[in-house]
Design an enzyme around this catalytic site. Structure first.
Site, PDB file in Angstrom:
ATOM      1  N   CYS A   2      57.181  60.325  11.196  1.00  0.00           N
ATOM      2  CA  CYS A   2      58.063  60.864  10.210  1.00  0.00           C
ATOM      3  C   CYS A   2      59.657  60.391  10.335  1.00  0.00           C
ATOM      4  O   CYS A   2      59.751  59.632  11.088  1.00  0.00           O
ATOM      5  CB  CYS A   2      57.915  62.242  10.358  1.00  0.00           C
ATOM      6  SG  CYS A   2      56.236  63.171  10.088  1.00  0.00           S
ATOM      7  N   GLY A   3      60.536  60.757   9.321  1.00  0.00           N
ATOM      8  CA  GLY A   3      61.885  60.418   9.394  1.00  0.00           C
ATOM      9  C   GLY A   3      62.624  61.792   9.527  1.00  0.00           C
ATOM     10  O   GLY A   3      62.569  62.575   8.818  1.00  0.00           O
TER      11      GLY A   3
END
Length: 298
Positions: A2-3
């Site tokens: 994820c970011g």
């Protein structure tokens, strides 16, 4: 994978640009999480008033007379500002818990995203650029905010499963990683009276921090204890009414980079999320240490 992005402004003159800067950072992280995206903005508050952000799958129906219906039940004035599938309800701070109970009766399909004096959370399924456009995130102003682009691993791709998660007033969390003891911890926290509405491991992490702070810990102390009490791999970025915190697990296998100038503190899962920030060329840039708590407050 994820970011995560986060931005804490020291320079008040940048506050009108907070949404635009966070949006750019979020979109840059699209390939780390194309399933859904969300952002928490800490804007201006008003003493004695609370903001409650809610989400609906049928906003036209649910929001049409919500202000009138809720005001009638609470016996006080509440206003509603609709923003696509979300709405921000403004009401007296001492009516927040009563409003949650009233909404469950009046609009059982609504989901409460957050409540507090300053926080607003907007999140939906879709590419970050599309989510940002739906909510006009780039036009928002505030003192600090955090965002997340999700690649689902622990639960389904739904609005409810998107980050940020808020489990306490003016508190929220975004997370990259996976908590292996979230099921047992969820049971413990629910038994302690914490509100956990999804099966997402990140909401358990958020509720853990809220629980520790409810018991008297500072955010810094809660983050310190999470290092010992949470199993798995995690990078947390946390928002509170006045502050912004970061912690990584002792192994720290999830990427993270921070930058600090006289104007701001910024976090990104990768440096490319920070490259368009003002003054980044002269910023102090570093990788946060494993099992180390970082925190800034106004």
């Amino acid at each position: 994978m994820c970011g995560i992005v986060g931005l804490f402004l020291k320079d008040k003159s940048l506050e009108p640009q907070l949404g635009a800067m966070l949006t750019d950072m979020l979109i840059t992280m699209t390939d780390r999480g194309p399933d859904s995206a969300g952002i928490a903005i800490y804007g201006a508050g008003q003493g004695g008033r609370a903001k409650m952000t809610v989400q609906s799958a049928q906003p036209d129906n649910d929001f049409a007379t919500l202000a009138e219906d809720l005001s009638a039940v609470l016996g006080t004035s509440a206003s509603v500002r609709a923003v696509d599938t979300h709405a921000v309800i403004d009401l007296p701070a001492d009516k927040a818990e009563s409003a949650r109970a009233a909404l469950a009766e009046l609009r059982p399909g609504l989901r409460v995203m957050s409540d507090g004096e300053r926080i607003e959370i907007f999140k939906e399924v879709g590419l970050p650029k599309d989510v940002a456009a739906r909510f006009s995130l780039s036009a928002m102003s505030g003192s600090h905010g955090i965002g997340h682009t999700r690649m689902a691993t622990e639960s389904a791709v739904t609005t409810q499963g998107a980050h940020p998660f808020s489990t306490g007033a003016d508190q929220c969390l975004v997370h990259n990683g996976s908590l292996s003891n979230h099921n047992s911890l969820r049971r413990k926290l629910r038994a302690a009276g914490m509100r956990i509405e999804s099966e997402n491991d990140t909401e358990v992490g958020a509720a853990y921090l809220s629980w520790r702070m409810r018991e008297g810990a500072t955010l810094g102390e809660a983050l310190e204890s999470s290092i010992d009490d949470l199993d798995g791999f995690f990078t947390f970025v946390v928002g509170t009414k006045d502050g912004f915190g970061v912690v990584r697990d002792p192994i720290a296998c999830k990427p993270a980079v921070m930058a600090e100038t006289d104007q701001y503190v910024a976090f990104g899962s990768e440096y490319r999320a920070l490259v368009n920030l003002p003054g980044i060329d002269s910023a102090r840039v570093w990788e946060p240490e494993p099992a180390t708590v970082y925190f800034w407050s106004h």
